[in-house]
Scaffold this active site. Structure first.
Site, PDB file in Angstrom:
ATOM      1  N   GLU A 132     -18.518 -21.981  25.933  1.00 36.98           N
ATOM      2  CA  GLU A 132     -18.272 -22.816  24.757  1.00 36.98           C
ATOM      3  C   GLU A 132     -18.027 -21.856  23.612  1.00 36.98           C
ATOM      4  OE1 GLU A 132     -17.909 -25.947  24.827  1.00 36.98           O
ATOM      5  OE2 GLU A 132     -18.780 -26.489  26.745  1.00 36.98           O
ATOM      6  N   GLU A 153     -20.016 -29.315  28.627  1.00 42.93           N
ATOM      7  CA  GLU A 153     -21.456 -29.535  28.548  1.00 42.93           C
ATOM      8  C   GLU A 153     -21.708 -30.993  28.188  1.00 42.93           C
ATOM      9  OE1 GLU A 153     -22.849 -26.385  25.849  1.00 42.93           O
ATOM     10  OE2 GLU A 153     -23.412 -25.252  27.628  1.00 42.93           O
ATOM     11  N   CYS A 183     -18.888 -24.879  15.379  1.00 42.01           N
ATOM     12  CA  CYS A 183     -17.610 -24.680  16.064  1.00 42.01           C
ATOM     13  C   CYS A 183     -16.739 -25.929  15.901  1.00 42.01           C
ATOM     14  CB  CYS A 183     -17.868 -24.417  17.541  1.00 42.01           C
ATOM     15  SG  CYS A 183     -18.925 -25.670  18.270  1.00 42.01           S
TER      16      CYS A 183
HETATM   17  P1  NAP Z   1     -21.907 -14.543  18.862  1.00 42.45           P
HETATM   18  O1  NAP Z   1     -21.949 -13.372  17.970  1.00 42.45           O
HETATM   19  O2  NAP Z   1     -20.870 -14.590  19.910  1.00 42.45           O
HETATM   20  O3  NAP Z   1     -23.377 -14.617  19.497  1.00 42.45           O
HETATM   21  C1  NAP Z   1     -23.729 -15.632  20.399  1.00 42.45           C
HETATM   22  C2  NAP Z   1     -24.770 -15.095  21.354  1.00 42.45           C
HETATM   23  O4  NAP Z   1     -24.196 -14.036  22.112  1.00 42.45           O
HETATM   24  C3  NAP Z   1     -26.011 -14.529  20.683  1.00 42.45           C
HETATM   25  O5  NAP Z   1     -27.134 -14.826  21.456  1.00 42.45           O
HETATM   26  C4  NAP Z   1     -25.738 -13.035  20.713  1.00 42.45           C
HETATM   27  O6  NAP Z   1     -26.901 -12.253  20.702  1.00 42.45           O
HETATM   28  C5  NAP Z   1     -25.034 -12.897  22.042  1.00 42.45           C
HETATM   29  N1  NAP Z   1     -24.239 -11.685  22.158  1.00 42.45           N
HETATM   30  C6  NAP Z   1     -23.654 -10.942  21.176  1.00 42.45           C
HETATM   31  N2  NAP Z   1     -23.018  -9.888  21.714  1.00 42.45           N
HETATM   32  C7  NAP Z   1     -23.198  -9.947  23.054  1.00 42.45           C
HETATM   33  C8  NAP Z   1     -22.778  -9.141  24.143  1.00 42.45           C
HETATM   34  N3  NAP Z   1     -22.047  -8.046  23.983  1.00 42.45           N
HETATM   35  N4  NAP Z   1     -23.139  -9.509  25.388  1.00 42.45           N
HETATM   36  C9  NAP Z   1     -23.896 -10.606  25.584  1.00 42.45           C
HETATM   37  N5  NAP Z   1     -24.318 -11.421  24.592  1.00 42.45           N
HETATM   38  C10 NAP Z   1     -23.974 -11.093  23.343  1.00 42.45           C
HETATM   39  O7  NAP Z   1     -21.754 -15.910  18.098  1.00 42.45           O
HETATM   40  P2  NAP Z   1     -22.567 -16.421  16.839  1.00 42.45           P
HETATM   41  O8  NAP Z   1     -22.080 -15.674  15.648  1.00 42.45           O
HETATM   42  O9  NAP Z   1     -24.024 -16.441  17.128  1.00 42.45           O
HETATM   43  O10 NAP Z   1     -22.111 -17.938  16.787  1.00 42.45           O
HETATM   44  C11 NAP Z   1     -20.959 -18.339  16.148  1.00 42.45           C
HETATM   45  C12 NAP Z   1     -19.846 -18.586  17.128  1.00 42.45           C
HETATM   46  O11 NAP Z   1     -20.275 -19.503  18.134  1.00 42.45           O
HETATM   47  C13 NAP Z   1     -18.650 -19.244  16.481  1.00 42.45           C
HETATM   48  O12 NAP Z   1     -17.466 -18.650  16.930  1.00 42.45           O
HETATM   49  C14 NAP Z   1     -18.726 -20.689  16.963  1.00 42.45           C
HETATM   50  O13 NAP Z   1     -17.507 -21.358  16.961  1.00 42.45           O
HETATM   51  C15 NAP Z   1     -19.290 -20.519  18.313  1.00 42.45           C
HETATM   52  N6  NAP Z   1     -19.920 -21.767  18.777  1.00 42.45           N
HETATM   53  C16 NAP Z   1     -19.285 -22.480  19.730  1.00 42.45           C
HETATM   54  C17 NAP Z   1     -19.835 -23.662  20.166  1.00 42.45           C
HETATM   55  C18 NAP Z   1     -19.156 -24.481  21.225  1.00 42.45           C
HETATM   56  O14 NAP Z   1     -19.821 -25.341  21.799  1.00 42.45           O
HETATM   57  N7  NAP Z   1     -17.885 -24.269  21.516  1.00 42.45           N
HETATM   58  C19 NAP Z   1     -21.038 -24.122  19.630  1.00 42.45           C
HETATM   59  C20 NAP Z   1     -21.655 -23.361  18.655  1.00 42.45           C
HETATM   60  C21 NAP Z   1     -21.084 -22.167  18.238  1.00 42.45           C
HETATM   61  P3  NAP Z   1     -27.406 -11.533  19.357  1.00 42.45           P
HETATM   62  O15 NAP Z   1     -27.753 -12.628  18.422  1.00 42.45           O
HETATM   63  O16 NAP Z   1     -28.588 -10.765  19.799  1.00 42.45           O
HETATM   64  O17 NAP Z   1     -26.284 -10.692  18.866  1.00 42.45           O
END
Ligand code: NAP
Length: 476
Positions: free
Chosen positions: A249, A457, A283
């Site tokens: 997602e 989901e 998102c």
């Molecule tokens: P993110 O930076 O991608 O982080 C999401 C999760 O991934 C966090 O738990 C993060 O851990 C982990 N993560 C980061 N780098 C990683 C790596 N190299 N390997 C494995 N895991 C890693 O996203 P975010 O800034 O938290 O959330 C915002 C984004 O989520 C937006 O783009 C939004 O559109 C998207 N989103 C999508 C949905 C959907 O259902 N489509 C819903 C909600 C949000 P750490 O926190 O420890 O870095």
């Protein structure tokens, strides 16, 4: 804070290395808690526990699994205020938003309690041989769940509930900004009857290495991720090594189209919800608002009135509508989007400047006359900024709405149902809100097309992400 350690095999543990990291309250910039940071040894322990627990859990009847999930819904529903408060403290969102998330999060337990008993199969006869074709679904195996900070409860329960309904054990890695809500959910799951080890929570300051290690454990068969498209791509690459089932997602860039025949009250209400739910850190947030030129002036005036009337402040104050953004980086990114749009000709109708002082605040902002090449049209704003453009031609607005690598959700407002359905069908999006600013529903398949993700989901599809289809060719 009561629960700040790793949760492995039903026990609170400091972690093999003993490292910790701070969680910050975005309203005050003060440290809320120091949380244990998991490393690869902890990941191994969590996967060992999940494998042991899953052997028994998968053998339980669907009804037994269902009743544990149902109890989790009851318990969480009785404690919504507690979870809403935690969400506000670590994420910043205001009280009503946080309560809305807690309710939504709890509903996944109820929905998947109902779905657990409906893993339908099929028996039919092969047309040529006459053999029986028996099709059934089995738990796929251990699942690694990685969640973002914008919905600290719901993005976790949206994965945990279907995984448990399917019969899988899980290890969940919550976002580093917001691990506290997920940790606090664990005593509730214990009380509901989730056996020790079936659900493990590993916050970590070394996320990349931790998750990569787990995705290379042969017992893991599913990776379910919610977050940015960039990280999603990396996880897909890691998942390829063991050919894991991926559920992704990812990011969005939602267009919100307001036609000249829309009911204006509905369009304003829907746009406010699509834009301001979770203060734009979603998102699903309406990122590009396209308004027909005949109604653009009136729409902009009314939306500006509504946005300017919102009260910004610490989300623990019940009179506050809009809390702070989650961290300084997110606030600065929003400010940069506004500066870029203004430099390219946009007009600030309200807001547009971050206040001085503590807390990562950014005011509700309306921009009109946003140009097509503004950065906020190309990328997710992830903040309380409504970026308005105009259109005059239906074909043109469909083309512009589809001109993105993302395909999560679009919104359409029109009073002409035939026209609206024709437009919806031509939008390259996994979900469309038609005369509604909210699509999220545990009973519906949530997910995107193109680079917004893979899989769904919720709905009937959600549990299948954690199951394998097995076909038996039988002669009896
Ligand atoms: P993110 O930076 O991608 O982080 C999401 C999760 O991934 C966090 O738990 C993060 O851990 C982990 N993560 C980061 N780098 C990683 C790596 N190299 N390997 C494995 N895991 C890693 O996203 P975010 O800034 O938290 O959330 C915002 C984004 O989520 C937006 O783009 C939004 O559109 C998207 N989103 C999508 C949905 C959907 O259902 N489509 C819903 C909600 C949000 P750490 O926190 O420890 O870095």
């Amino acid at each position: 804070m009561d629960y700040t350690d790793l949760y492995i095999d039903g026990q609170w543990q400091k972690g093999a290395a003993g490292d910790r990291f701070d969680v910050i309250n975005p309203a005050t910039e003060e440290v809320l808690a120091s949380v244990a940071s998991a490393g690869v040894e902890d990941a191994d322990a969590a996967l060992d526990a999940a494998a042991r627990a899953m052997a028994d859990w998968a053998a339980r009847t669907p009804r037994q699994r269902s009743e544990v999930l149902r109890r989790a819904w009851e318990l969480m529903t009785a404690r919504l205020d507690h979870f809403a408060h935690l969400i506000t403290l670590e994420n910043g969102k205001a009280g009503a938003d946080a309560r809305g998330e807690a309710t939504y999060a709890a509903e996944f337990f109820r929905w998947f309690a109902e779905e657990a008993v409906r893993a339908d199969g099929l028996i039919t006869r092969a047309p040529a041989s006459g053999a029986r074709i028996v099709v059934q679904h089995k738990p796929a195996g251990l699942a690694v769940l990685v969640t973002p900070w914008n919905y600290p409860a719901a993005m976790g329960t949206r994965k945990i509930a279907p995984a448990l309904a399917a019969g899988c054990g899980v290890v969940i890695k919550p976002a580093s900004e917001t691990p506290l809500t997920m940790l606090a959910l664990m005593p509730l799951l214990e009380e509901a009857g989730v056996p020790p080890g079936l659900v493990n929570v590993l916050p970590s300051g070394r996320t990349g290495a931790l998750v990569d290690h787990m995705l290379h454990d042969p017992r893991v068969r599913v990776v379910s991720f919610t977050g940015s498209t960039g990280v999603g791509r990396k996880l897909l690459q890691s998942a390829a090594d063991q050919v894991l089932k991926p559920a992704m997602e990812l990011g969005g860039n939602a267009p919100c189209i307001v036609f000249e025949d829309a009911d204006m009250d509905t369009a304003i209400e829907g746009t406010m919800l699509a834009k301001m739910r979770n203060l734009g850190e979603a998102c699903t947030a309406a990122n590009r608002i396209y308004v027909h030129e005949d109604v653009a002036e009136a729409f902009t005036r009314r939306l500006t009135g509504r946005m300017a009337a919102l009260k910004t402040g610490d989300g623990t104050d019940p009179t506050v509508d809009v809390g702070p953004l989650v961290n300084a980086e997110t606030r600065d990114k929003v400010a940069a989007f506004v500066a870029d749009a203004v430099a390219k000709g946009a007009k600030v109708e309200c807001g547009g400047e971050a206040p001085a002082g503590k807390g990562f605040y950014y005011p509700p902002t309306v921009l009109s006359g946003v140009s097509e090449d503004a950065a906020c049209v190309q990328d997710e704003i992830f903040g309380p900024v409504a970026a308005i453009q105009t259109f005059s031609d239906q074909e043109d607005v469909i083309r512009r709405a589809n001109a993105t690598e993302y395909g999560l959700v679009a919104y359409v407002f029109s009073g002409d149902f035939k026209r609206a359905m024709q437009v919806c069908e031509r939008l390259d999006y996994g979900m469309v809100g038609l005369n509604r600013g909210l699509v999220s529903d545990p009973a519906a398949p949530f997910g995107g097309t193109k680079q917004s993700g893979l899989g769904r989901e919720g709905g009937h599809e959600g549990m299948l992400e954690f199951m394998e289809t097995q076909y038996i060719s039988a002669d009896w």
